[in-house]
Design a protein around this motif. Sequence first.
Motif, short mmCIF file in Angstrom:
data_model
loop_
_atom_site.label_atom_id
_atom_site.label_comp_id
_atom_site.label_asym_id
_atom_site.label_seq_id
_atom_site.Cartn_x
_atom_site.Cartn_y
_atom_site.Cartn_z
N GLY A 88 3.42 11.61 -16.77
CA GLY A 88 4.71 11.27 -16.54
C GLY A 88 5.29 11.52 -14.85
O GLY A 88 5.19 12.34 -14.39
N GLN A 89 5.55 10.30 -14.37
CA GLN A 89 5.83 10.53 -12.72
C GLN A 89 7.21 9.58 -12.42
O GLN A 89 7.27 8.84 -13.35
CB GLN A 89 4.73 9.76 -12.06
N PHE A 90 8.34 9.96 -11.75
CA PHE A 90 9.33 9.66 -11.28
C PHE A 90 8.39 9.61 -9.19
O PHE A 90 8.19 10.63 -8.96
CB PHE A 90 10.24 10.44 -11.46
N ASN A 91 9.06 8.44 -9.26
CA ASN A 91 8.82 8.30 -7.58
C ASN A 91 10.31 7.43 -7.22
O ASN A 91 10.92 6.71 -7.96
CB ASN A 91 7.63 7.65 -7.24
N LEU A 92 10.25 8.11 -5.75
CA LEU A 92 11.89 7.29 -5.02
C LEU A 92 11.14 7.07 -3.56
O LEU A 92 11.11 8.23 -3.05
CB LEU A 92 12.81 8.44 -4.98
N ASN A 93 11.68 5.55 -3.24
CA ASN A 93 10.95 4.99 -1.32
C ASN A 93 12.39 4.43 -1.42
O ASN A 93 13.20 3.61 -1.89
CB ASN A 93 10.49 4.22 -2.30
N LEU A 94 12.06 4.78 -0.28
CA LEU A 94 12.93 4.69 1.12
C LEU A 94 12.75 3.46 2.22
O LEU A 94 11.72 4.38 2.94
CB LEU A 94 14.44 5.35 1.45
N GLY A 95 13.63 2.46 2.42
CA GLY A 95 12.94 1.91 3.64
C GLY A 95 12.92 1.13 5.05
O GLY A 95 14.69 0.06 3.87
N ILE A 96 12.69 0.45 5.78
CA ILE A 96 13.66 -0.66 6.31
C ILE A 96 12.64 -1.80 6.04
O ILE A 96 11.07 -1.33 6.15
CB ILE A 96 13.75 0.22 8.36
N PHE A 124 7.59 -7.74 6.61
CA PHE A 124 7.35 -6.53 6.32
C PHE A 124 8.14 -5.64 6.52
O PHE A 124 9.56 -5.48 6.35
CB PHE A 124 6.84 -6.82 7.96
N THR A 125 7.58 -4.59 5.38
CA THR A 125 8.71 -3.19 5.01
C THR A 125 7.32 -1.76 5.80
O THR A 125 6.32 -1.84 5.42
CB THR A 125 8.93 -3.10 3.76
N LEU A 126 8.32 -1.16 5.91
CA LEU A 126 7.80 0.36 5.74
C LEU A 126 8.76 1.55 5.52
O LEU A 126 9.85 1.16 5.78
CB LEU A 126 7.03 0.57 7.73
N GLY A 127 8.18 1.89 4.82
CA GLY A 127 9.19 2.84 4.11
C GLY A 127 8.99 4.32 4.26
O GLY A 127 6.90 4.55 3.76
N ILE A 128 9.21 4.97 3.26
CA ILE A 128 8.77 6.56 2.84
C ILE A 128 9.42 7.37 1.50
O ILE A 128 10.21 7.25 1.84
CB ILE A 128 9.23 7.67 4.57
N LEU A 158 3.94 1.10 2.63
CA LEU A 158 3.42 -0.78 3.87
C LEU A 158 3.50 -1.56 2.62
O LEU A 158 2.35 -1.81 1.99
CB LEU A 158 2.35 -0.02 4.70
N GLY A 159 4.15 -2.54 3.33
CA GLY A 159 4.25 -3.72 2.26
C GLY A 159 4.12 -5.25 3.51
O GLY A 159 4.87 -4.85 4.65
N TYR A 160 3.56 -5.99 2.93
CA TYR A 160 3.71 -7.39 3.23
C TYR A 160 3.66 -8.63 2.55
O TYR A 160 3.28 -8.79 1.50
CB TYR A 160 2.68 -7.90 4.42
N SER A 161 4.48 -9.72 2.79
CA SER A 161 5.03 -10.58 1.72
C SER A 161 4.32 -12.02 2.60
O SER A 161 5.23 -11.89 3.86
CB SER A 161 5.88 -10.37 0.70
N HIS A 162 4.29 -13.21 2.24
CA HIS A 162 4.28 -14.32 2.51
C HIS A 162 4.44 -15.60 1.94
O HIS A 162 4.02 -15.19 0.51
CB HIS A 162 3.21 -15.03 3.42
N LEU A 208 1.05 -1.21 -0.57
CA LEU A 208 0.13 -0.14 -0.07
C LEU A 208 1.01 1.36 -0.29
O LEU A 208 2.11 1.51 0.32
CB LEU A 208 -1.36 -0.12 1.85
N THR A 209 0.86 2.31 -0.62
CA THR A 209 0.96 3.87 -1.08
C THR A 209 0.58 4.85 -1.12
O THR A 209 0.64 5.10 -2.16
CB THR A 209 2.36 3.42 -2.36
N PRO A 210 -0.09 5.41 0.17
CA PRO A 210 -0.55 6.06 0.29
C PRO A 210 0.29 7.90 0.61
O PRO A 210 1.37 7.93 0.38
CB PRO A 210 -1.59 6.75 1.64
N SER A 211 -0.87 8.77 -0.47
CA SER A 211 0.40 10.65 -1.69
C SER A 211 -0.01 11.03 -0.84
O SER A 211 -1.80 11.07 -0.57
CB SER A 211 1.03 9.70 -2.07
N LEU A 212 0.69 11.67 -0.81
CA LEU A 212 -0.26 13.50 -0.16
C LEU A 212 1.63 14.50 -1.37
O LEU A 212 2.09 13.81 -1.49
CB LEU A 212 -0.26 13.80 0.64
N GLY A 213 0.18 15.14 -2.08
CA GLY A 213 1.32 16.37 -2.75
C GLY A 213 0.82 17.43 -3.21
O GLY A 213 -0.57 17.76 -3.12
#
Length: 202
Positions: A133-141, A111-115, A85-89, A65-70
């Motif tokens: 057109g869009q560019f995005n960059l995400n980092l997380g733990i 499980f991952t959480l990033g911004i 916010l991500g989860y995989s099994h 899931l990737t909520p955003s505000l611009g």
Amino acid sequence: MQRKLSLIILITLFTLTVNAQFKKGMRMAGASIGSTFFSSTTSDYGFPPPTSGYTNSNTSFGLNLTPSLGWFISDHSAIGAQFNLGYSHQKNFDKDAASGNTTNKNTYNSFTLGIGGFARNYFNASGSVLPYGQFNLNLGIGSSSNKGFAFITNSNPVYKNTYDGKSSGDFFANAGLAGGLTKKLNDHTGLDFNLGYTFSYY
């Protein structure tokens, strides 16, 4: 002989765009189902006697899931922040064809959480269908766990190897480019459809 049965479900994204018209200072809020998947595969392996074959079963699913505000910095361009916010099994196991016993099994959870952030440019600011057109960059733990067992059959006597591991402080980064269309449903809501490429490092 090998038999495979697989099912893959992909759900694209939706975004709610808050605007009356695209003008500098307007807000753009959205929620994206970046990737939703389910996969189930079964494979049968056969060997000449006296060696018996086995059946491998693999099941995996995940949700990102990737909520955003611009904010629009001009009538055509917007920049903003994204949260991830991500989860995989994944579950994988083998069954001996002759006895039906499970010879090895592995279960993995993540499980991952990033911004991150994004920059979007619309090629026109009016109309009911707006290309962009869009560019995005995400980092997380994140954190992950991996556990299971395997019977070691090439030793005498046969023994069972069991493992159970966990990690924390995992790091991930991804960058993506996409082109798409915003279909305006009314003055305040739109649906985004896009196609792009994402590079991920974990």
